[in-house]
Design a protein around this motif. Structure first.
Motif, PDB file in Angstrom:
ATOM      1  N   GLU A  70       0.833  -1.198   0.000  1.00 23.81           N
ATOM      2  CA  GLU A  70       0.000   0.000   0.000  1.00 23.81           C
ATOM      3  C   GLU A  70       0.870   1.251   0.000  1.00 23.81           C
ATOM      4  O   GLU A  70       0.494   2.285  -0.549  1.00 23.81           O
ATOM      5  CB  GLU A  70      -0.927  -0.005   1.226  1.00 23.81           C
ATOM      6  CG  GLU A  70      -2.046  -1.038   1.163  1.00 23.81           C
ATOM      7  CD  GLU A  70      -3.106  -0.693   0.127  1.00 23.81           C
ATOM      8  OE1 GLU A  70      -3.001   0.391  -0.501  1.00 23.81           O
ATOM      9  OE2 GLU A  70      -4.026  -1.499  -0.075  1.00 23.81           O
ATOM     10  N   ARG A  84      -2.539  -5.243   9.412  1.00 22.47           N
ATOM     11  CA  ARG A  84      -3.781  -5.855   9.894  1.00 22.47           C
ATOM     12  C   ARG A  84      -4.275  -6.888   8.900  1.00 22.47           C
ATOM     13  O   ARG A  84      -4.713  -7.977   9.278  1.00 22.47           O
ATOM     14  CB  ARG A  84      -4.861  -4.784  10.091  1.00 22.47           C
ATOM     15  CG  ARG A  84      -4.668  -3.925  11.326  1.00 22.47           C
ATOM     16  CD  ARG A  84      -5.779  -2.898  11.508  1.00 22.47           C
ATOM     17  NE  ARG A  84      -5.256  -1.704  12.150  1.00 22.47           N
ATOM     18  CZ  ARG A  84      -5.299  -0.488  11.637  1.00 22.47           C
ATOM     19  NH1 ARG A  84      -5.872  -0.278  10.465  1.00 22.47           N
ATOM     20  NH2 ARG A  84      -4.774   0.533  12.288  1.00 22.47           N
ATOM     21  N   GLY A  85      -4.229  -6.551   7.619  1.00 23.99           N
ATOM     22  CA  GLY A  85      -4.685  -7.482   6.593  1.00 23.99           C
ATOM     23  C   GLY A  85      -3.802  -8.703   6.477  1.00 23.99           C
ATOM     24  O   GLY A  85      -4.265  -9.790   6.133  1.00 23.99           O
ATOM     25  N   ASP A 124       0.584  -1.943  14.214  1.00 23.59           N
ATOM     26  CA  ASP A 124      -0.862  -1.812  14.058  1.00 23.59           C
ATOM     27  C   ASP A 124      -1.158  -0.778  12.971  1.00 23.59           C
ATOM     28  O   ASP A 124      -1.492   0.376  13.242  1.00 23.59           O
ATOM     29  CB  ASP A 124      -1.489  -1.389  15.388  1.00 23.59           C
ATOM     30  CG  ASP A 124      -3.009  -1.423  15.339  1.00 23.59           C
ATOM     31  OD1 ASP A 124      -3.560  -1.876  14.309  1.00 23.59           O
ATOM     32  OD2 ASP A 124      -3.649  -1.000  16.317  1.00 23.59           O
ATOM     33  N   THR A 125      -1.017  -1.215  11.714  1.00 23.39           N
ATOM     34  CA  THR A 125      -1.336  -0.373  10.561  1.00 23.39           C
ATOM     35  C   THR A 125      -2.250  -1.171   9.642  1.00 23.39           C
ATOM     36  O   THR A 125      -2.343  -2.402   9.758  1.00 23.39           O
ATOM     37  CB  THR A 125      -0.066   0.022   9.784  1.00 23.39           C
ATOM     38  OG1 THR A 125       0.536  -1.162   9.238  1.00 23.39           O
ATOM     39  CG2 THR A 125       0.943   0.721  10.680  1.00 23.39           C
ATOM     40  N   SER A 126      -2.897  -0.483   8.716  1.00 23.93           N
ATOM     41  CA  SER A 126      -3.855  -1.163   7.836  1.00 23.93           C
ATOM     42  C   SER A 126      -3.189  -2.279   7.044  1.00 23.93           C
ATOM     43  O   SER A 126      -3.780  -3.349   6.850  1.00 23.93           O
ATOM     44  CB  SER A 126      -4.508  -0.154   6.892  1.00 23.93           C
ATOM     45  OG  SER A 126      -3.528   0.513   6.111  1.00 23.93           O
ATOM     46  N   ASP A 176       5.195   0.433   6.024  1.00 25.08           N
ATOM     47  CA  ASP A 176       4.321  -0.677   5.637  1.00 25.08           C
ATOM     48  C   ASP A 176       4.947  -1.538   4.544  1.00 25.08           C
ATOM     49  O   ASP A 176       4.487  -2.646   4.280  1.00 25.08           O
ATOM     50  CB  ASP A 176       2.971  -0.138   5.137  1.00 25.08           C
ATOM     51  CG  ASP A 176       2.060   0.258   6.276  1.00 25.08           C
ATOM     52  OD1 ASP A 176       2.398  -0.038   7.437  1.00 25.08           O
ATOM     53  OD2 ASP A 176       1.005   0.867   6.009  1.00 25.08           O
TER      54      ASP A 176
END
Length: 244
Positions: free
Chosen positions: A13, A175-176, A170-172, A150
């Motif tokens: 991302e 998390r995925g 704890d980032t998007s 990320d």
């Protein structure tokens, strides 16, 4: 070349955001495709004999924590080590193995300064064979990676593929990747990092549930899944060319 392309594939991302925000590529032109991991990291492809070989060769106990990656500031290794140092009384016999190519003088100084609070419980190694990594991932009781970027998530995927519970930011993006197979923390919070590692090391039930969840998480970036996704993009572009 970037602007002439029909579609751009971004493996994180972070890269996608850079292409859109910094280089002005239209949003709909950039697709996120997860970076795959090698099948050699699959837990079923790693024998008990191979695990025993690396434990013996690296003089490791049955229980240890692991991190693999660079030592640049964005990899946040010094904060990770300070978090691990808090477990001195809770897990005195569990070492942390830190593997990565040597960084610059300033970064390495920060890492070794953090190591002073741990003594021999932290081992830093710069030269480890790719042959040994799958068994090290599988043997580790906990894998820890808390970078600020990320984009630094490949080794977390490799650890999950080997069936090992992880601690990650704890980032998007993470998390995925992690789902129920690990714990997510603020990468700036060394106390939270230490508590997360300690929970996995001390709560066998929780750790077992994370190990059980790891294959499902790893399946989303299995080679065959990623290959199908990439071929699907090629097919879509080819059809659009024909239609035009």
């Amino acid at each position: 070349t970037i602007h002439r392309s029909d579609v751009l594939l971004a493996t994180s991302e972070l890269v996608r955001e850079l292409l859109i925000g910094e280089l002005g590529v239209p949003d709909g032109k950039v697709l996120f495709i997860r970076q795959t991991t090698s099948r050699r990291y699959l837990r079923e492809n790693i024998s008990a004999h191979e695990i025993e070989r690396v434990l013996s060769g690296f003089h490791l106990p049955k229980r240890f924590a692991l991190t693999v990656g660079g030592f640049g500031w964005q990899h946040n290794v010094d904060t990770l080590i300070r978090g691990f140092a808090q477990l001195k009384s809770k897990a005195p016999d569990v070492p942390l193995l830190v593997i990565g190519r040597e960084g610059g003088a300033e970064e390495m100084s920060a890492v070794y300064q953090a190591c002073k609070g741990c003594g021999p419980r932290v081992r830093v190694m710069h030269h480890v064979s790719d042959r040994d990594l799958p068994a090290l991932y599988a043997a580790a009781e906990c894998y820890v990676r808390v970078p600020f970027s990320d984009g630094a998530c490949l080794t977390v995927k490799e650890a999950l593929t080997a069936g090992t519970p992880v601690v990650a930011p704890d980032t998007s993006a993470f998390r995925g990747i992690v789902g129920d197979a690990g714990l997510l923390v603020n990468p700036d919070d060394e106390k939270a990092i230490g508590e997360a590692i300690g929970l996995i090391l001390s709560d066998t039930g929780q750790a077992a549930r994370m190990r059980a969840a790891a294959p499902a998480q790893a399946a989303q970036f299995a080679p065959e899944v990623v290959t199908r996704a990439v071929l699907g993009v090629y097919d879509r572009v080819a059809r659009a060319k024909v239609a035009a």
